[in-house]
Design an enzyme around this catalytic site. Structure first.
Site, PDB file in Angstrom:
ATOM      1  N   VAL A 130       7.728  55.733  34.893  1.00 54.62           N
ATOM      2  CA  VAL A 130       8.425  54.920  35.896  1.00 54.62           C
ATOM      3  C   VAL A 130       8.901  53.615  35.266  1.00 54.62           C
ATOM      4  O   VAL A 130      10.040  53.180  35.466  1.00 54.62           O
ATOM      5  CB  VAL A 130       7.510  54.643  37.100  1.00 54.62           C
ATOM      6  N   TYR A 131       8.038  52.997  34.480  1.00 52.77           N
ATOM      7  CA  TYR A 131       8.405  51.767  33.781  1.00 52.77           C
ATOM      8  C   TYR A 131       9.573  52.026  32.834  1.00 52.77           C
ATOM      9  O   TYR A 131      10.524  51.241  32.755  1.00 52.77           O
ATOM     10  CB  TYR A 131       7.205  51.228  33.013  1.00 52.77           C
ATOM     11  N   SER A 132       9.519  53.148  32.131  1.00 54.12           N
ATOM     12  CA  SER A 132      10.576  53.475  31.182  1.00 54.12           C
ATOM     13  C   SER A 132      11.913  53.656  31.875  1.00 54.12           C
ATOM     14  O   SER A 132      12.955  53.197  31.390  1.00 54.12           O
ATOM     15  CB  SER A 132      10.214  54.756  30.416  1.00 54.12           C
ATOM     16  N   SER A 160      12.825  52.327  34.712  1.00 55.93           N
ATOM     17  CA  SER A 160      13.286  51.019  35.192  1.00 55.93           C
ATOM     18  C   SER A 160      13.935  50.231  34.061  1.00 55.93           C
ATOM     19  O   SER A 160      14.937  49.544  34.263  1.00 55.93           O
ATOM     20  CB  SER A 160      12.125  50.227  35.806  1.00 55.93           C
ATOM     21  N   LYS A 161      13.376  50.340  32.859  1.00 54.25           N
ATOM     22  CA  LYS A 161      13.963  49.652  31.714  1.00 54.25           C
ATOM     23  C   LYS A 161      15.312  50.270  31.347  1.00 54.25           C
ATOM     24  O   LYS A 161      16.246  49.572  30.976  1.00 54.25           O
ATOM     25  CB  LYS A 161      13.024  49.719  30.511  1.00 54.25           C
TER      26      LYS A 161
END
Length: 210
Positions: A134-136, A138-139
């Site tokens: 999820v973080y990836s 978003s980035k």
């Protein structure tokens, strides 16, 4: 500009890469507003830098998810300096709270197991992260938005940078690089001269493909 000094805001700057970015920019003579969501932590970080001789660093609270907080910072910068030359959008959160011991063990298992083997994770082969997807994503979205902003504001230098696998809280201290190296890309881009590259993606200090 009649004033040779540059004014910067660094978000999420009370620790890690953000803190080191502030330190390196301050060492270059930039006047910096160090921001953090937590006022106590931000004040402590700023005081530490002031004690180290960086009188050109001040603190202002900022929660990048709070419109009123953003407006308060904008008014502060306008009142104190009249303009903003540099914005380092560093604030971020992984969104997960892992078991750090398990994560480190898993990383070590992958390092021991993968070399010399023909097996590859299908997700990783296609560019997706196995850890923190999820973080990836978003980035990835933020990086894409960099191009949108660069086209919208052609007179600005608007770029994104991958700092590397840095030993910080957001990597749960499994990273292999010190923050001093991790901040090099952000600092380089922050100090670009007028007419420098824009709408680009950098892998640390090297121009790379999106």
């Amino acid at each position: 500009m009649g004033d040779a000094c540059k004014y910067a805001v660094v978000t999420g700057a009370n620790k890690g890469i953000g803190f080191e970015t502030v330190k390196q920019l301050a060492n270059s003579g930039v006047t910096i507003v160090l921001t953090a969501r937590d006022e106590n932590r931000g004040t402590e970080a700023t005081s530490l830098l002031n004690e180290q001789g960086f009188s050109n660093v001040v603190f202002h609270q900022l929660d990048v998810q709070d419109a009123q907080s953003i407006e308060s910072l904008a008014k502060f910068v306008q009142t104190q300096y009249g303009r903003l030359d540099i914005l380092v959008n560093n604030a971020g959160a992984s969104g997960v709270v892992p078991d750090e011991d398990v994560l480190r063990a898993m990383n070590m298992d992958l390092v021991d197991w993968l070399p010399g083997k023909t097996f590859e994770y299908a997700l990783e082969v296609n560019g997706w992260q196995m850890i923190g997807p999820v973080y990836s994503i978003s980035k990835l979205s933020l990086n894409a938005y960099t191009r949108v902003l660069a086209r919208k504001y052609p007179k600005m230098c608007i770029n994104c940078v991958h700092p590397g696998f840095v030993n910080t809280d957001i990597t749960w201290h499994t990273g292999t690089m010190p923050v001093e190296e991790g901040a090099e890309g952000s600092v380089m881009l922050a100090l670009l001269p007028d007419g420098g590259p824009t709408g680009c993606y950098f892998d640390r200090t090297v121009l790379a493909e999106f």
